[in-house]
Design a protein around this motif. Structure first.
Motif, PDB file in Angstrom:
ATOM      1  N   THR A  67      13.293 -31.211  14.197  1.00 25.05           N
ATOM      2  CA  THR A  67      14.531 -30.805  14.857  1.00 25.05           C
ATOM      3  C   THR A  67      14.674 -29.294  14.782  1.00 25.05           C
ATOM      4  N   SER A  75       9.838 -36.802  13.340  1.00 22.15           N
ATOM      5  CA  SER A  75      10.146 -35.796  14.354  1.00 22.15           C
ATOM      6  C   SER A  75      10.578 -34.501  13.688  1.00 22.15           C
ATOM      7  N   ARG A 105      14.887 -31.845  19.564  1.00 22.33           N
ATOM      8  CA  ARG A 105      14.136 -32.717  18.661  1.00 22.33           C
ATOM      9  C   ARG A 105      12.821 -33.092  19.336  1.00 22.33           C
TER      10      ARG A 105
END
Length: 469
Positions: free
Chosen positions: A131, A129, A166
């Motif tokens: 952020t 992911s 995120r």
């Protein structure tokens, strides 16, 4: 001849034509050089401006990866289709304050949103992911959750704005905020300070009704968590719970609403020390007057007035820290009943004093002492000479004129022995019999009040604490 004239004319014009042609060529050359210089200068300035503009317009690397410029994020994900699910979970960091006067509470919490926006999906070989901070929030779509019945709220911004975004490769999004909010709590003070208050913080979408956005708790009842060290000075936090429901607005329809419920039970020890215990002491202090001689007017009146004023001060102090509600609170019941006991003790002495005066006047009339100096009743005599007067005792010991030697003693009386004075004779006769005389000379109302007042007050306390605890 004509031919010669033409040749002479042409010979005169030739230098002028050559000079004019030379000046014209030089002028055109100067204009071309000046135009070339201006064109080069403008070209450099345009290149410089294009370079400056390119830093503003060119998307950032993260925006290129998420293809921010390729989509219209003014519309919600899946616009025109089924409502988008938005999950919520909350971690309560602290309950900062509870105000009974303003009927509100202040809470600091972490608010997290979960939803899926396929427009933000991206390719990632490691399925990791990304952020971001709050700068990207303004360029994408986020849920417009607000707090119902809130008075004040703000996002913490020390050292930077406490916002986190995120984004996962499949388009799932986590949006987290750290917020402090002050919201209303509809409190019921009918059992104050033995009360338990139930408050709730309500979350709802402002613009999207249930046809566009479905708000729900992400992990059910486990979506609400609290810090283990949350504590309040006046309350014990009994429980936290999460619930959901629907809210209807006549102009816009039905909306999903989430509730953060918590119960607060008040600590009573503070109010026992500040209100209940002083009130008990004042009531018991008022009973002391039942044991003071009925003709000691200054002592009993001063004691009664002091206890009444003290009770009034206690009641005023409690009312000053409470909202001006229109119903009776539990502490009001106790303080007013205690005030009534104190007030009745003053009324009791007024009745005793009046009946005592009437009784003594009747006794004086029966013994034929209603004339001359003896027409002054016992209470008035006490006010004049400052001595205690009781009809039976005075008759057995010494005449009224000899009771206080301060009123009759002259210069010659100083040589008389103290053992022979009437006052000392009276003291010797009273020695050892003070308790019997006081009991014999108490009014019947005082005798019954010593038993009735404490008994009724004890019964009242049993009923009061049994009802409210």
């Amino acid at each position: 001849m004509v031919l010669v004239m033409k040749l002479l004319f042409l010979t005169c014009l030739w230098p002028t034509a050559v000079l004019h042609s030379s000046q014209s060529q030089h002028h055109h050359l100067h204009h071309r050089q000046q135009f070339s210089f201006l064109r080069k200068h403008n070209s450099k300035r345009d290149i410089k401006m294009r370079k400056l503009d390119s830093t503003k317009v060119r998307p950032l690397k993260s925006e290129q990866l998420l293809r921010i410029e390729d989509h219209d994020f003014a519309l919600r994900p899946g616009f025109g289709g089924s409502p988008i699910p938005v999950g919520i979970d909350v971690q309560v960091e602290s309950i900062d304050s509870i105000s009974e006067v303003d009927m509100d509470f202040t809470m600091t919490l972490y608010l997290r949103h979960y939803w899926k926006d396929e427009r933000l999906s991206f390719h990632s070989n490691k399925n990791r992911s990304m952020t971001f901070d709050g700068r990207l929030i303004k360029k994408i779509w986020v849920p417009d959750v607000f707090f119902v019945h809130s008075k004040r709220s703000f996002i913490h911004d020390t050292t930077v704005e406490n916002v986190m975004l995120r984004v996962y490769p499949d388009g799932n999004v986590l949006f987290s905020l750290r917020i402090t909010v002050s919201a209303m709590c509809f409190m019921d003070f009918s059992r104050f300070p033995l009360d338990t208050q139930n408050c709730s913080l309500e979350l709802e979408s402002y613009a999207y009704n249930e046809d566009d956005l479905m708000l729900y708790w992400k992990h059910g009842n486990k979506s609400l968590s609290t810090d283990e060290h949350i504590s309040l000075s006046q309350f014990f936090i009994e429980e936290f719970s999460a619930s959901s429901g629907l809210a209807f607005y006549s102009s816009t329809g039905w909306y999903n609403r989430l509730f953060i419920n918590f119960a607060l039970r008040r600590h009573i020890f503070f109010f026992v020390l500040q209100s209940y215990f002083p009130a008990m002491l004042m009531v018991m202090l008022s009973w002391v007057s039942f044991w003071i001689d009925r003709r000691a007017v200054p002592a009993r009146v001063s004691l009664g007035i002091t206890t009444v004023l003290t009770m009034s001060t206690i009641m005023t102090g409690v009312s000053a820290s409470m909202p001006q509600v229109s119903y009776i609170k539990a502490v009001d019941v106790y303080l007013w009943i205690s005030f009534l006991f104190v007030f009745l003790s003053v009324i009791e002495y007024a009745a005793v004093n009046y009946l005592t005066t009437v009784e003594e006047r009747k006794q004086l009339k029966k013994r034929g002492k209603a004339s001359g100096m003896y027409s002054i009743d016992a209470v008035q005599a006490m006010a004049f000479d400052g001595c205690f007067h009781d009809t039976d005792v005075d008759m057995d010991l010494t005449p009224f004129s000899d009771r206080c030697e301060e009123n009759e003693t002259g210069a010659g009386a100083a040589s008389v022995s103290n053992a022979d004075t009437p006052r000392m004779k009276r003291k010797r006769s009273l020695k050892g019999n003070v308790g019997r005389i006081i009991l014999q000379n108490n009014h019947v109302i005082d005798t019954y009040s010593r038993i009735i007042f404490p008994s009724v007050y004890i019964v009242f306390n049993f009923f009061y604490w049994g009802l409210y605890i």
